[in-house]
Design an enzyme around this catalytic site. Structure first.
Site, short mmCIF file in Angstrom:
data_model
loop_
_atom_site.label_atom_id
_atom_site.label_comp_id
_atom_site.label_asym_id
_atom_site.label_seq_id
_atom_site.Cartn_x
_atom_site.Cartn_y
_atom_site.Cartn_z
N ARG A 31 0.81 -1.23 0.00
CA ARG A 31 0.00 0.00 0.00
C ARG A 31 0.84 1.27 0.00
NH1 ARG A 31 -2.72 -3.94 1.64
NH2 ARG A 31 -0.74 -4.46 2.60
N THR A 32 1.76 1.37 0.94
CA THR A 32 2.47 2.64 1.11
C THR A 32 3.29 2.96 -0.13
OG1 THR A 32 2.60 2.07 3.45
CG2 THR A 32 3.95 3.92 2.70
N LYS B 63 26.00 -4.62 -0.21
CA LYS B 63 27.48 -4.58 -0.10
C LYS B 63 27.92 -3.91 1.19
CE LYS B 63 27.66 -3.73 -5.08
NZ LYS B 63 27.84 -2.63 -6.04
N ARG C 238 11.21 3.66 4.14
CA ARG C 238 10.74 2.64 5.11
C ARG C 238 11.94 1.83 5.54
NH1 ARG C 238 5.57 -1.21 4.73
NH2 ARG C 238 4.67 0.81 5.27
N HIS D 242 4.50 5.88 11.66
CA HIS D 242 4.09 5.75 10.25
C HIS D 242 3.09 6.90 10.00
CE1 HIS D 242 3.11 4.11 6.45
NE2 HIS D 242 2.76 2.89 6.76
N1 CP Z 1 -0.50 -0.14 5.87
C1 CP Z 1 0.73 -0.33 5.32
O1 CP Z 1 1.70 0.33 5.69
O2 CP Z 1 0.77 -1.28 4.35
P1 CP Z 1 2.06 -1.73 3.54
O3 CP Z 1 3.01 -2.39 4.53
O4 CP Z 1 1.58 -2.66 2.49
O5 CP Z 1 2.71 -0.49 2.97
#
Ligand code: CP
Length: 314
Positions: free
Chosen positions: A53-54, A82, A103, A131
């Site tokens: 999603r993100t 590496k 992320r 998040h």
């Molecule tokens: N909700 C969310 O962060 O989903 P993903 O891990 O798929 O990005």
């Protein structure tokens, strides 16, 4: 405060949140108004952990603003394999792009990385930390379904490792909310988060429970989360709590007809598929809201004249 980087929801005032949500609603209604707004802009995607999603909604959002993305790809195919440090990686990719989305499995990684770059850096999840863009789409969905003031919300599941929970809980202290946290004892909110929430909001608005039953009838929103298996240091500890706190049609018999059920997704077995077609379910709508909300956030972060800011910031 004007935000150069978006790292945690603690940065965001009520004014900031309302600016983003109002703008996202405008873009949701008519995205064509910004179709070429960021033509030529490149967003760098650095995902050191899996995401559907993100990552894809950031990519969609940037393209719907007229820009494009440059994706580092998997760790296996990059020079991270590496031994390149995160600091070096972000300094290099900043030279190719106009903003970065990161992320990373380590809590605090986004804060550290942001200290090495001048372009806006957005935290797309740092371990069990925060998040904040998920929070913005969560707030957007809550506002659409239940409103953000005079809200009673239950947040259930893995409250220890669930970064979406931490970010959402802090952001909700900007509003008139009663937050009920429901989890097994071993997955309660970190004590420092509970302390902070009490500092930020009248303590009567924060309650912890080990059972959903006692609070379910009073809830406007039930926010369910996945047990974050990948964060457990010991698989045996995960097995002790796996499968707890599942929602099905029987569970919701005691709920208000107006209840909204949310989940940041992915789900494993926390919500039975039989809930998907009911009026309770808002989790797919929630995921779809990621695009207009991230369009609004990107535009506000990338535009000198329209950055997120207000007078009531920390
Ligand atoms: N909700 C969310 O962060 O989903 P993903 O891990 O798929 O990005």
């Amino acid at each position: 405060m004007r935000h150069d980087h978006l790292i945690t929801s603690k940065q965001l005032s009520r004014g900031d949140i309302e600016t983003v949500l109002d703008y996202a609603a405008e873009l949701d209604a008519d995205p064509s108004t910004v179709a070429d707004r960021h033509a030529g802009t490149l967003l760098g995607l650095l995902f050191f952990e899996p995401s559907t999603r993100t990552k894809m909604s950031f990519e969609t959002a940037m393209k719907r603003l007229g820009g494009d993305v440059v994706d580092m790809g998997s760790i296996e195919s990059s020079s991270v394999k590496k031994g390149e440090t995160l600091a070096d990686t972000v300094r290099v990719i900043e030279g190719y792009t106009d903003a970065l989305v990161l992320r990373h499995p380590k809590q605090g990684a986004a804060t550290m990385a942001s200290e090495f770059v001048d372009v806006p850096l957005v935290n797309a999840g740092d371990g069990a930390g925060h998040h904040p863009t998920q929070t913005m789409l969560d707030l957007y969905t809550i506002r659409e379904n239940a409103g953000l003031d005079d809200l009673t919300i239950g947040i259930m599941g893995d409250l220890k490792y669930g970064r979406t929970v931490h970010s959402l809980a802090y952001a909700l202290t900007n509003f008139d909310t009663r937050q009920h946290f429901i989890s097994p004892e071993s997955l309660q909110l970190p004590r420092e988060v509970v302390y902070d929430l009490h500092q930020r909001q009248d303590g009567t608005g924060i309650r912890e429970h080990d059972s959903l039953e006692e609070v379910l009838p009073s809830l406007d929103v039930l926010y369910v989360t996945r047990i974050q298996r990948e964060r457990f240091p010991d698989e045996n500890e995960y097995q002790k709590v796996a499968g707890e706190y599942q929602i099905d049609a029987d569970t919701l018999e005691a709920a208000s007809d107006e209840l909204t059920v949310m989940h940041p997704l992915p789900r494993v077995d926390e919500i039975a598929p039989e809930i998907d077609e009911t009026d309770y379910a808002a989790y797919f709508q929630q995921a779809h809201n990621g695009v207009p909300v991230r369009m609004a956030l990107l535009d506000l972060l990338l535009s000198d004249d329209k950055r997120i800011g207000g007078d009531d910031d920390e």
